[in-house]
Design a protein around this motif. Sequence first.
Motif, PDB file in Angstrom:
ATOM      1  N   GLY A 213      -1.315   1.105  10.293  1.00  0.00           N
ATOM      2  CA  GLY A 213      -1.998   1.247   9.014  1.00  0.00           C
ATOM      3  C   GLY A 213      -1.157   2.005   8.002  1.00  0.00           C
ATOM      4  O   GLY A 213      -1.209   1.730   6.801  1.00  0.00           O
ATOM      5  N   ARG A 214      -0.358   2.952   8.501  1.00  0.00           N
ATOM      6  CA  ARG A 214       0.503   3.714   7.605  1.00  0.00           C
ATOM      7  C   ARG A 214       1.533   2.807   6.920  1.00  0.00           C
ATOM      8  O   ARG A 214       1.882   3.011   5.753  1.00  0.00           O
ATOM      9  CB  ARG A 214       1.218   4.827   8.369  1.00  0.00           C
ATOM     10  N   LEU A 215       1.999   1.786   7.614  1.00  0.00           N
ATOM     11  CA  LEU A 215       2.938   0.840   7.007  1.00  0.00           C
ATOM     12  C   LEU A 215       2.275   0.089   5.851  1.00  0.00           C
ATOM     13  O   LEU A 215       2.904  -0.169   4.823  1.00  0.00           O
ATOM     14  CB  LEU A 215       3.424  -0.163   8.062  1.00  0.00           C
ATOM     15  N   VAL A 216       1.004  -0.262   6.025  1.00  0.00           N
ATOM     16  CA  VAL A 216       0.257  -0.931   4.966  1.00  0.00           C
ATOM     17  C   VAL A 216       0.089   0.011   3.776  1.00  0.00           C
ATOM     18  O   VAL A 216       0.264  -0.383   2.615  1.00  0.00           O
ATOM     19  CB  VAL A 216      -1.110  -1.409   5.480  1.00  0.00           C
ATOM     20  N   HIS A 217      -0.230   1.279   4.081  1.00  0.00           N
ATOM     21  CA  HIS A 217      -0.393   2.299   3.035  1.00  0.00           C
ATOM     22  C   HIS A 217       0.882   2.417   2.197  1.00  0.00           C
ATOM     23  O   HIS A 217       0.840   2.409   0.955  1.00  0.00           O
ATOM     24  CB  HIS A 217      -0.736   3.631   3.698  1.00  0.00           C
ATOM     25  N   GLU A 218       2.025   2.530   2.877  1.00  0.00           N
ATOM     26  CA  GLU A 218       3.300   2.690   2.171  1.00  0.00           C
ATOM     27  C   GLU A 218       3.603   1.466   1.308  1.00  0.00           C
ATOM     28  O   GLU A 218       4.098   1.593   0.178  1.00  0.00           O
ATOM     29  CB  GLU A 218       4.411   2.922   3.193  1.00  0.00           C
ATOM     30  N   ALA A 219       3.296   0.280   1.836  1.00  0.00           N
ATOM     31  CA  ALA A 219       3.559  -0.942   1.071  1.00  0.00           C
ATOM     32  C   ALA A 219       2.663  -1.025  -0.157  1.00  0.00           C
ATOM     33  O   ALA A 219       3.103  -1.432  -1.243  1.00  0.00           O
ATOM     34  CB  ALA A 219       3.354  -2.167   1.958  1.00  0.00           C
ATOM     35  N   MET A 220       1.381  -0.651  -0.002  1.00  0.00           N
ATOM     36  CA  MET A 220       0.470  -0.680  -1.145  1.00  0.00           C
ATOM     37  C   MET A 220       0.915   0.290  -2.223  1.00  0.00           C
ATOM     38  O   MET A 220       0.893  -0.034  -3.421  1.00  0.00           O
ATOM     39  CB  MET A 220      -0.955  -0.376  -0.670  1.00  0.00           C
ATOM     40  N   ASP A 221       1.337   1.475  -1.810  1.00  0.00           N
ATOM     41  CA  ASP A 221       1.851   2.445  -2.788  1.00  0.00           C
ATOM     42  C   ASP A 221       3.066   1.878  -3.511  1.00  0.00           C
ATOM     43  O   ASP A 221       3.226   2.054  -4.727  1.00  0.00           O
ATOM     44  CB  ASP A 221       2.215   3.755  -2.086  1.00  0.00           C
ATOM     45  N   GLY A 222       3.939   1.171  -2.761  1.00  0.00           N
ATOM     46  CA  GLY A 222       5.127   0.594  -3.366  1.00  0.00           C
ATOM     47  C   GLY A 222       4.812  -0.508  -4.368  1.00  0.00           C
ATOM     48  O   GLY A 222       5.608  -0.779  -5.269  1.00  0.00           O
ATOM     49  N   LEU A 223       3.646  -1.120  -4.234  1.00  0.00           N
ATOM     50  CA  LEU A 223       3.220  -2.168  -5.160  1.00  0.00           C
ATOM     51  C   LEU A 223       2.588  -1.600  -6.428  1.00  0.00           C
ATOM     52  O   LEU A 223       2.282  -2.345  -7.358  1.00  0.00           O
ATOM     53  CB  LEU A 223       2.210  -3.092  -4.471  1.00  0.00           C
ATOM     54  N   GLY A 224       2.357  -0.290  -6.434  1.00  0.00           N
ATOM     55  CA  GLY A 224       1.710   0.333  -7.581  1.00  0.00           C
ATOM     56  C   GLY A 224       0.221   0.525  -7.398  1.00  0.00           C
ATOM     57  O   GLY A 224      -0.480   0.905  -8.350  1.00  0.00           O
ATOM     58  N   ILE A 225      -0.290   0.274  -6.183  1.00  0.00           N
ATOM     59  CA  ILE A 225      -1.698   0.530  -5.882  1.00  0.00           C
ATOM     60  C   ILE A 225      -1.828   1.956  -5.370  1.00  0.00           C
ATOM     61  O   ILE A 225      -1.158   2.334  -4.400  1.00  0.00           O
ATOM     62  CB  ILE A 225      -2.223  -0.460  -4.819  1.00  0.00           C
ATOM     63  N   THR A 226      -2.652   2.760  -6.009  1.00  0.00           N
ATOM     64  CA  THR A 226      -2.875   4.134  -5.554  1.00  0.00           C
ATOM     65  C   THR A 226      -3.877   4.109  -4.409  1.00  0.00           C
ATOM     66  O   THR A 226      -5.035   3.713  -4.587  1.00  0.00           O
ATOM     67  CB  THR A 226      -3.418   5.012  -6.688  1.00  0.00           C
ATOM     68  N   THR A 227      -3.428   4.487  -3.215  1.00  0.00           N
ATOM     69  CA  THR A 227      -4.278   4.445  -2.024  1.00  0.00           C
ATOM     70  C   THR A 227      -4.577   5.867  -1.579  1.00  0.00           C
ATOM     71  O   THR A 227      -3.659   6.629  -1.261  1.00  0.00           O
ATOM     72  CB  THR A 227      -3.590   3.670  -0.890  1.00  0.00           C
ATOM     73  N   VAL A 228      -5.853   6.226  -1.574  1.00  0.00           N
ATOM     74  CA  VAL A 228      -6.272   7.590  -1.259  1.00  0.00           C
ATOM     75  C   VAL A 228      -7.012   7.584   0.073  1.00  0.00           C
ATOM     76  O   VAL A 228      -8.046   6.934   0.213  1.00  0.00           O
ATOM     77  CB  VAL A 228      -7.177   8.169  -2.360  1.00  0.00           C
ATOM     78  N   GLY A 229      -6.483   8.289   1.068  1.00  0.00           N
ATOM     79  CA  GLY A 229      -7.119   8.383   2.372  1.00  0.00           C
ATOM     80  C   GLY A 229      -8.044   9.582   2.469  1.00  0.00           C
ATOM     81  O   GLY A 229      -7.981  10.507   1.645  1.00  0.00           O
TER      82      GLY A 229
END
Length: 473
Positions: A213-229
């Motif tokens: 899941g952390r890999l998905v988080h990092e990719a989403m952040d790289g796309l410009g999506i702010t992901t807050v856990g």
Amino acid sequence: MRERLVVIGGDAAGMSAASQARRLKGPEELEIVAFERGHFSSYSACGIPYWVGGDVAARDELIARSPREHRARDIDLRMRTEVTELDVPGQRVRTRDLESGAESWTGFDKLVIGTGAQPVRPPLPGIDAPGVHGVQTLDDGQALLDSLTALETDGATGVPPAGARPGARGRAVVVGAGYIGVEMAEALLNRGYEVTVLNRGPQPMATLDPDMGRLVHEAMDGLGITTVGDAEVTAIRTGSDGRVRAVATADAEYPADVVVLGIGVRPETTLARAAGLPLGGHGGLLTDLAMRVRGHGNIWAGGDCVEVLDLVSGRERYIPLGTHANKHGQVIGSNVGGGYATFPGVVGTAVSKVCALEIARTGLREKDAREVGLRYVSVTIESTSRAGYYPGAAPMTVKMLAERRTGRLLGVQIVGREGAAKRVDIAAVALTAGMTVEAMTALDLGYAPPFSPVWDPVLIAARKAVAAVRAAE
């Protein structure tokens, strides 16, 4: 004597069952009456994010068969009609016409329950405010699109809302980071919105282990999506006009012009529960291998309202997917129509994507294996989608779980770029066949540099898992 089949629910499971039963029995033998409370029948709910995001041009492209087409096949499909009561001893259902309010009873000889799922909508302040949307049905998708169109029309000057990044059409907050959450985040990003995803857990995609899941988080952040856990939503804030303006958590407040709920779904079994039909631990109907409701010889159920057997753990699970619903419908229709078919169970295969990132899983997570008492080893490998020297080779991470001592494959998770997700089907077949990771290493998979390294990433993981099983002995 002609029998009557009543179907509750006009989407995948219900109408697949009705259509298959009609293929086997003509109208002179079997009358089929189906009730659907919405405006649409036999549609792909899975396609809604891609319609909202613009990948699918028109709503009707998601509809496999219209009410008119069903009626042309001698299926009496009654739209905008809700079943409000199920009388099992009396073999009848009470319905209400949602346009006129008229109520009536309809008897049945055989019954199919395909009531689907209901979205989780927590009782938070402001949850029903204009601008807050679920995306469970085509009606939901249309409402969201209408809301976005209104926002985009109001913002046609090209000036972003106060506080939004330059060029943004507006600010969107997605609550939940499961399949629907990440797909809707992509859709809104593609439409030009500044997107924030609030997730109750530490990482997105709880169907994966946290490290994946952390890999998905990092990719989403790289796309410009702010992901807050670890963000538990406490309220939806509204403005003086009553519309949504922000989403509040215990620690912060996130401005929003539109909010999409992707918290998940639960089985819609209100009717079944009131009628005393058997439900499992997840709230879904329990059926036998023929999809017949346990203890009831003339009632079947399928789709998102049922629980299914997990072939890996041996326990009942709730996995709401359109693939299962259509298979359930085929099985039910065959049995209702006088044939014979069974649904043996699932291994829990699912794929998704967020922009160019592909996400796949099948079988058990580490958490699942522990819960059922399985001892296991886990391995993770890095590989590429093609031979490393071939243009376009993209990185891929594969995680594999195997049972200690026996080496039986327990689960696989894959995160990568183009060519990653569908590789999970190799593992799904292996799980269904009960293969060991050692047996998997000898699988004769297709190879050419444009499609795979000489050792496919799944087989590399299997080789590493074999070594881990041997080391754990």
